[in-house]
Design a protein around this motif. Structure first.
Motif, short mmCIF file in Angstrom:
data_model
loop_
_atom_site.label_atom_id
_atom_site.label_comp_id
_atom_site.label_asym_id
_atom_site.label_seq_id
_atom_site.Cartn_x
_atom_site.Cartn_y
_atom_site.Cartn_z
N SER A 53 0.84 -1.19 0.00
CA SER A 53 0.00 0.00 0.00
C SER A 53 0.88 1.23 0.00
O SER A 53 1.98 1.22 0.51
CB SER A 53 -0.94 0.01 1.21
N VAL A 62 -3.74 4.23 -1.75
CA VAL A 62 -3.72 3.32 -2.89
C VAL A 62 -3.26 1.96 -2.38
O VAL A 62 -2.20 1.85 -1.76
CB VAL A 62 -2.79 3.83 -4.01
N LYS A 64 -2.78 -2.25 -3.46
CA LYS A 64 -2.76 -3.26 -4.51
C LYS A 64 -3.36 -4.54 -3.95
O LYS A 64 -3.05 -4.95 -2.84
CB LYS A 64 -1.34 -3.55 -4.97
N GLN A 78 -5.70 -2.49 -8.42
CA GLN A 78 -5.19 -1.46 -7.52
C GLN A 78 -6.37 -0.57 -7.19
O GLN A 78 -7.05 -0.08 -8.08
CB GLN A 78 -4.08 -0.67 -8.20
N THR A 80 -8.01 2.75 -5.12
CA THR A 80 -7.76 4.04 -4.48
C THR A 80 -8.91 4.33 -3.53
O THR A 80 -10.07 4.28 -3.94
CB THR A 80 -7.63 5.16 -5.53
N LEU A 92 -4.13 -3.74 -12.81
CA LEU A 92 -2.69 -3.78 -13.03
C LEU A 92 -2.32 -4.93 -13.94
O LEU A 92 -1.40 -4.82 -14.74
CB LEU A 92 -1.97 -3.91 -11.69
N ALA A 139 -7.48 -6.39 -1.58
CA ALA A 139 -7.10 -4.97 -1.43
C ALA A 139 -7.95 -4.31 -0.33
O ALA A 139 -7.44 -3.53 0.47
CB ALA A 139 -7.28 -4.23 -2.75
#
Length: 145
Positions: A53, A62, A64, A78, A80, A92, A139
């Protein structure tokens, strides 16, 4: 005997496309080719790669998701966050497949609306949808930790 030769020729002609068929290997596009191949061993567990992160002051946090190996290729998102809200989702890694290309915008839109990984599977892209949801949930879990 007169039928044997045409049957043999047509059988061989029908098998040629089968022999020449190459399934999609899910290789990523050239834009993200080199980093994608290094994280595939951790994809089996689904949670080892989820701790990545980064923090940005204006853009939010953000995070991942884990890299998920699917039959079509690796999937990684990913996410946000602005506070607890999901503001953006970026792929990604994704399989190089027409169904995946069509499904990703729909998956992202549903994620932004639902604000969770509880989104519908896109018809025709079930494998990619399942990998997307698994990486997205990793995530979200990493953000909460």
């Amino acid at each position: 005997m007169k039928r044997a030769i045409p049957v043999l020729v047509l059988s061989v002609a029908g098998l040629i496309p089968v022999w020449r068929y190459e399934p999609s290997l899910g290789t990523p596009t050239t834009e993200a080719a080199s980093p994608a191949t290094t994280s595939t061993p951790s994809a089996e567990s689904g949670s080892e790669d989820s701790g990545s992160s980064d923090s940005g002051s204006d853009a939010g946090t953000v995070v991942k998701g884990s890299t998920v190996n699917t039959d079509k290729g690796p999937v990684q998102v990913q996410v946000t966050f602005a506070g607890d809200r999901i503001t953006a989702v970026e792929m990604l890694q994704q399989p190089n497949h027409p169904q995946t290309t069509a499904a990703v915008p729909q998956l992202v839109a549903e994620t932004l609306e639902a604000q969770s990984a509880d989104v519908d599977t896109v018809s025709g892209a079930t494998i990619t949808s399942d990998g997307y949801k698994e990486s997205l949930q990793a995530a979200i879990d990493a953000k909460g930790a």
